[in-house]
Motif scaffolding. Structure first.
Motif, PDB file in Angstrom:
ATOM      1  N   LEU A 282       0.856  -1.188   0.000  1.00 45.34           N
ATOM      2  CA  LEU A 282       0.000   0.000   0.000  1.00 45.34           C
ATOM      3  C   LEU A 282       0.894   1.241   0.000  1.00 45.34           C
ATOM      4  O   LEU A 282       2.004   1.198   0.515  1.00 45.34           O
ATOM      5  CB  LEU A 282      -0.886   0.047   1.252  1.00 45.34           C
ATOM      6  CG  LEU A 282      -1.699  -1.180   1.634  1.00 45.34           C
ATOM      7  CD1 LEU A 282      -2.494  -0.903   2.918  1.00 45.34           C
ATOM      8  CD2 LEU A 282      -2.640  -1.590   0.519  1.00 45.34           C
ATOM      9  N   ASN A 283       0.413   2.341  -0.563  1.00 45.21           N
ATOM     10  CA  ASN A 283       1.128   3.606  -0.382  1.00 45.21           C
ATOM     11  C   ASN A 283       0.124   4.746  -0.259  1.00 45.21           C
ATOM     12  O   ASN A 283      -1.087   4.549  -0.426  1.00 45.21           O
ATOM     13  CB  ASN A 283       2.144   3.838  -1.496  1.00 45.21           C
ATOM     14  CG  ASN A 283       1.518   3.951  -2.874  1.00 45.21           C
ATOM     15  OD1 ASN A 283       0.327   4.232  -3.001  1.00 45.21           O
ATOM     16  ND2 ASN A 283       2.311   3.750  -3.901  1.00 45.21           N
ATOM     17  N   ASP A 284       0.635   5.928   0.058  1.00 39.90           N
ATOM     18  CA  ASP A 284      -0.261   7.059   0.274  1.00 39.90           C
ATOM     19  C   ASP A 284      -1.033   7.436  -0.986  1.00 39.90           C
ATOM     20  O   ASP A 284      -2.177   7.872  -0.918  1.00 39.90           O
ATOM     21  CB  ASP A 284       0.537   8.284   0.764  1.00 39.90           C
ATOM     22  CG  ASP A 284       0.565   8.362   2.291  1.00 39.90           C
ATOM     23  OD1 ASP A 284       0.015   7.454   2.943  1.00 39.90           O
ATOM     24  OD2 ASP A 284       1.131   9.343   2.821  1.00 39.90           O
ATOM     25  N   ALA A 285      -0.392   7.278  -2.129  1.00 39.34           N
ATOM     26  CA  ALA A 285      -1.026   7.707  -3.375  1.00 39.34           C
ATOM     27  C   ALA A 285      -2.255   6.870  -3.708  1.00 39.34           C
ATOM     28  O   ALA A 285      -3.246   7.390  -4.220  1.00 39.34           O
ATOM     29  CB  ALA A 285      -0.019   7.647  -4.519  1.00 39.34           C
TER      30      ALA A 285
ATOM     31  N   VAL B 229      11.504  -3.470  -3.307  1.00 41.01           N
ATOM     32  CA  VAL B 229      12.308  -2.377  -2.749  1.00 41.01           C
ATOM     33  C   VAL B 229      12.726  -1.427  -3.874  1.00 41.01           C
ATOM     34  O   VAL B 229      12.650  -0.202  -3.739  1.00 41.01           O
ATOM     35  CB  VAL B 229      13.556  -2.922  -2.010  1.00 41.01           C
ATOM     36  CG1 VAL B 229      14.549  -1.808  -1.726  1.00 41.01           C
ATOM     37  CG2 VAL B 229      13.142  -3.592  -0.703  1.00 41.01           C
TER      38      VAL B 229
ATOM     39  N   ASP C 294       6.872   7.922  -3.152  1.00 36.98           N
ATOM     40  CA  ASP C 294       5.789   8.095  -2.179  1.00 36.98           C
ATOM     41  C   ASP C 294       6.390   8.203  -0.767  1.00 36.98           C
ATOM     42  O   ASP C 294       7.293   7.452  -0.417  1.00 36.98           O
ATOM     43  CB  ASP C 294       4.819   6.906  -2.245  1.00 36.98           C
ATOM     44  CG  ASP C 294       3.452   7.262  -1.688  1.00 36.98           C
ATOM     45  OD1 ASP C 294       3.365   7.628  -0.500  1.00 36.98           O
ATOM     46  OD2 ASP C 294       2.461   7.186  -2.445  1.00 36.98           O
ATOM     47  N   ASN C 295       5.889   9.131   0.014  1.00 37.43           N
ATOM     48  CA  ASN C 295       6.430   9.321   1.358  1.00 37.43           C
ATOM     49  C   ASN C 295       6.148   8.153   2.287  1.00 37.43           C
ATOM     50  O   ASN C 295       6.789   8.008   3.317  1.00 37.43           O
ATOM     51  CB  ASN C 295       5.830  10.579   1.997  1.00 37.43           C
ATOM     52  CG  ASN C 295       6.691  11.798   1.750  1.00 37.43           C
ATOM     53  OD1 ASN C 295       7.672  11.714   1.011  1.00 37.43           O
ATOM     54  ND2 ASN C 295       6.346  12.916   2.355  1.00 37.43           N
ATOM     55  N   ASN C 296       5.152   7.349   1.953  1.00 30.78           N
ATOM     56  CA  ASN C 296       4.793   6.250   2.836  1.00 30.78           C
ATOM     57  C   ASN C 296       4.382   5.029   2.034  1.00 30.78           C
ATOM     58  O   ASN C 296       3.401   5.053   1.293  1.00 30.78           O
ATOM     59  CB  ASN C 296       3.666   6.674   3.776  1.00 30.78           C
ATOM     60  CG  ASN C 296       3.459   5.657   4.884  1.00 30.78           C
ATOM     61  OD1 ASN C 296       2.983   4.551   4.637  1.00 30.78           O
ATOM     62  ND2 ASN C 296       3.835   6.007   6.101  1.00 30.78           N
ATOM     63  N   VAL C 297       5.162   3.980   2.190  1.00 30.69           N
ATOM     64  CA  VAL C 297       4.833   2.704   1.552  1.00 30.69           C
ATOM     65  C   VAL C 297       4.772   1.671   2.662  1.00 30.69           C
ATOM     66  O   VAL C 297       5.637   1.651   3.541  1.00 30.69           O
ATOM     67  CB  VAL C 297       5.916   2.287   0.522  1.00 30.69           C
ATOM     68  CG1 VAL C 297       5.587   0.938  -0.098  1.00 30.69           C
ATOM     69  CG2 VAL C 297       6.074   3.354  -0.558  1.00 30.69           C
ATOM     70  N   ILE C 298       3.736   0.843   2.654  1.00 31.60           N
ATOM     71  CA  ILE C 298       3.672  -0.176   3.702  1.00 31.60           C
ATOM     72  C   ILE C 298       3.349  -1.527   3.078  1.00 31.60           C
ATOM     73  O   ILE C 298       2.457  -1.646   2.243  1.00 31.60           O
ATOM     74  CB  ILE C 298       2.676   0.209   4.831  1.00 31.60           C
ATOM     75  CG1 ILE C 298       2.717  -0.813   5.980  1.00 31.60           C
ATOM     76  CG2 ILE C 298       1.255   0.415   4.301  1.00 31.60           C
ATOM     77  CD1 ILE C 298       2.125  -0.299   7.277  1.00 31.60           C
TER      78      ILE C 298
ATOM     79  N   LEU D 152      10.121   1.192  -4.731  1.00 34.14           N
ATOM     80  CA  LEU D 152       9.530   1.997  -3.649  1.00 34.14           C
ATOM     81  C   LEU D 152       9.096   3.380  -4.145  1.00 34.14           C
ATOM     82  O   LEU D 152       8.094   3.925  -3.702  1.00 34.14           O
ATOM     83  CB  LEU D 152      10.524   2.158  -2.485  1.00 34.14           C
ATOM     84  CG  LEU D 152      10.632   0.968  -1.539  1.00 34.14           C
ATOM     85  CD1 LEU D 152      11.796   1.146  -0.583  1.00 34.14           C
ATOM     86  CD2 LEU D 152       9.332   0.757  -0.759  1.00 34.14           C
ATOM     87  N   GLY D 153       9.866   3.950  -5.048  1.00 37.38           N
ATOM     88  CA  GLY D 153       9.467   5.199  -5.678  1.00 37.38           C
ATOM     89  C   GLY D 153       9.521   6.391  -4.757  1.00 37.38           C
ATOM     90  O   GLY D 153      10.259   6.399  -3.764  1.00 37.38           O
TER      91      GLY D 153
END
Lengths: 465, 205
Positions: free
Chosen positions: B131-134, B165, B171-175, B168-169
């Motif tokens: 998941l990521n913020d975008a 990894v 995005d400030n937050n990747v989970i 990851l790009g």
């Protein structure tokens, strides 16, 4: 005077506690081994590589630290530095006060255990609630974690059920599922009401300034979904060079720590939430904490700074299994703690100089270490340091008499025969306090001196073909 | 001591500690291939492997919306949240027995039995949802309901951790989420659904 404190603690440990610690650590170790060896062709190659990478980082911290700071600032993170535990706690308090914040939810971080952050904040009128289930239980009990990864390995479900009952979290119920649900229901509203979420970091990539957090429960994610301000307390040694290196370290950490291929939640954070995202921190602070690490870096034991806090060395250690974590009187127990804890004491090294001695140097800790730290070597260096600094070592018999015996064959042979007398002496009654402390818990085996020599002399000689 | 002084104090102690070293350890060269479960991945269809590996961690991969609706109905998960961008496509599959909101109200987190959000990707070898913020409409909606459903495009499945990894790009937050939230803190007994979802589902589209 206290003699062999770890031994004494182990001897007095409750049977239940010893069983819980022994079983928990043994199970963790066996699962880990299976997972590593089933899936990777050469798991030792991973450990050696990860060790070499971390050694490179700690020997180049002077360039990595400013680099990671610059990256983080560029990512919109506010970077702070704390030389001591007090400075770290003060930095957190200052950030909280600047926001008018009074409530914090905390994920598990070992560095905040070092600084005793939660207690400090409570003293200043701030609610600082542990959210990891184990840490939460430790907090309501006013206890201390006894394992780096499994903080309540020393507790059983009945003790936990009594604590929950006492805290008004429901009637006595010792079903682990019920305990967990009650914590879930209680804590979720605490997250949502909190102003600040505090975490540590498992890794920080110097290349991108990205920090990585691993958890299983989802508590750190909840901290970062519910609150508007994120504070991360990070030891200065947590850096890895590049994002590229993260895959290797994540593979090793999950397997070594909890015998998983990957933890349930692995979160990569490079700054405050994205503007379009409604949930999460708008403000992010990182506090780089020294608290004795630079002294470790200056010592002959700097290799210990490679440690990624997986707990594998605790699980495999025969001393830890018998003594439990609290025997080490430190935030970091087990083999890693026996090295790190005395060093982190700085000029009070002497107070914990006994820890490196409570080891048979069997080497199991080194074999399982995901960053290949030569823990037995470091233990020997610390024993030597204690000797050189004339740290008193109560309970250690002088070796002069033995040296005299062992260097003269005739005296040695005579003493082997004379040793038989030992079988008839009640050792507990010998008026030497150190000997009594030892003999109280143990029975000497029957003296059989000379048997080997007799066998060696009379053995049938092989004739060369 | 003000923070600026602590910075200089720490950095000068670091420099001092490292000064006596004659030689510093070099950054070793290696390939992350050593940390890939190649025998697990080799020759496999990634969507199929993802489903298998999710199952190992008590997650669930579904390949059509009606199967998802049947699963939710069977578990009596009838009230939930859905990302507004996904709802027009999913709505026809949900019956009148469901109550689905496209706005998430954080004051009523306990009302939502399920949350449906978009996934940024997945990792086949470990059964992980990315998941990521975008792409996640609400971090809370993917975390607080008992059931989390991540809607995942089949083309976005990575084979292994190093690949994920590398992607990851910016995005400030990747989970990465691998199975349901869990703990073994109490006597080493595995309990699922601690603070996050008790069920982690990928809906492949």
């Amino acid at each position: 005077m206290k003699f062999q404190q770890i031994d004494q603690f182990a001897a007095e440990l409750k049977v239940d506690t010893r069983a819980a610690v022994y079983d928990g650590s043994k199970k963790g170790h066996e699962k880990r081994t299976k997972l590593l060896f089933d899936e990777f062709a050469d798991p030792d190659a991973l450990r050696r590589m990860a060790g070499d990478i971390k050694q490179h980082v700690i020997e180049n911290l002077d360039t990595y630290l400013p680099a990671v700071e610059a990256k983080m600032k560029a990512n919109g993170v506010q970077v702070h530095w704390a030389a001591t535990a007090e400075a770290a706690n003060e930095a957190v308090l200052k950030i909280m006060r600047a926001r008018g914040a009074t409530k914090m939810v905390k994920a598990k971080t070992m560095v905040s255990e070092e600084t005793e952050l939660a207690a400090f904040l409570e003293k200043h009128g701030i609610e600082a609630l542990e959210t990891d289930l184990g840490e939460f239980i430790v907090q309501i009990d006013g206890d201390h974690p006894s394992h780096i990864v499994k903080p309540i390995i020393h507790k059983n479900r009945r003790e936990i059920a009594r604590s929950f009952e006492r805290e008004g979290l429901g009637d006595y119920n010792d079903d682990p599922q019920t305990i967990t649900r009650r914590a879930r229901n209680f804590l979720r509203h605490k997250y949502l009401a909190a102003d600040v979420g505090l975490t540590g970091a498992n890794f920080v990539s110097a290349e991108s300034g990205r920090m990585v957090l691993v958890t299983n429960e989802g508590n750190s994610r909840f901290c970062l979904a519910a609150t508007k301000c994120h504070i991360a307390m990070i030891g200065i040694e947590k850096i890895v060079p590049r994002d590229y290196d993260l895959a290797l370290f994540l593979n090793l950490l999950a397997r070594s720590g909890t015998a998983q291929e990957v933890t349930v939640y692995t979160e990569f954070i490079s700054g405050p939430k994205s503007p379009a995202q409604p949930d999460g921190p708008e403000e992010m602070h990182v506090i780089f904490v020294d608290n004795g690490r630079t002294e470790v870096l200056a010592s002959e034991c700097r290799d210990i700074l490679r440690c990624i806090r997986c707990g594998a060395c605790l699980n495999v250690c025969p001393v830890y299994r018998q003594a439990s974590g609290h025997a080490y009187r430190s935030v970091y127990p087990g083999p890693v703690g026996a090295v790190l804890s005395p060093l982190l004491m700085g000029d009070k090294f002497a107070q914990k100089a006994d820890l490196p001695k409570a080891s048979s140097l069997c080497g199991a800790c080194n074999e399982v270490c995901p960053v290949n730290i030569p823990i037995p070597d470091l233990l020997l260096r610390l024993r030597n340091k204690a000797k050189e600094e004339n740290v008193p070592s109560p309970g250690t018999p002088p070796m002069g008499a033995w040296a005299l015996l062992a260097s003269q064959p005739t005296v040695w042979r005579a003493s082997l025969i004379g040793g038989k007398v030992m079988n008839y002496i009640p050792t507990k009654l010998i008026p030497v306090p150190a000997l009594q402390a030892w003999a109280n818990k143990r029975a000497l085996p029957e003296w059989r001196g000379g048997e080997f020599r007799k066998w060696l002399k009379n053995r049938p000689k092989k004739t060369k073909p | 001591m003000p923070p600026a002084d602590d910075r200089e104090a720490i950095l000068s102690r670091v420099r001092g500690a490292l000064a006596p070293l004659h030689e510093r350890a070099a950054l070793p060269d290696y390939t992350t291939e050593i940390a890939v479960m190649r025998s697990v991945i080799a020759g496999r269809d990634l969507a199929e492997l993802l489903g298998e590996r999710m199952k190992r961690v008590n997650g669930l991969a579904l390949s059509d919306a009606s199967a998802l609706v049947a699963h939710l109905r069977a578990g009596k998960f009838l009230h939930g949240y859905c990302d507004p961008a996904l709802w027009p496509v999913l709505a026809p599959h949900f019956g009148a027995d469901f109550k689905v909101e496209t706005e998430f109200d954080r004051t009523r987190v306990d009302d939502y039995a399920f949350g449906i959000t978009r996934a940024a990707g997945a990792i086949a070898e470990t059964g992980t949802i990315v998941l990521n913020d975008a792409t996640t409409s609400r971090r809370l909606a993917a975390l607080t309901p008992w059931v989390h459903v991540a809607v995942l495009e089949r083309t976005k499945i990575f084979s292994d951790l190093p690949q994920a990894v590398a992607a990851l790009g910016s995005d400030n937050n990747v989970i990465w989420c691998t199975g349901p939230s869990k703990t073994a803190d109490v006597e080493g007994i595995l309990i699922e659904g601690v603070h996050g979802p008790g069920q982690q589902i990928a809906l492949l589209v």
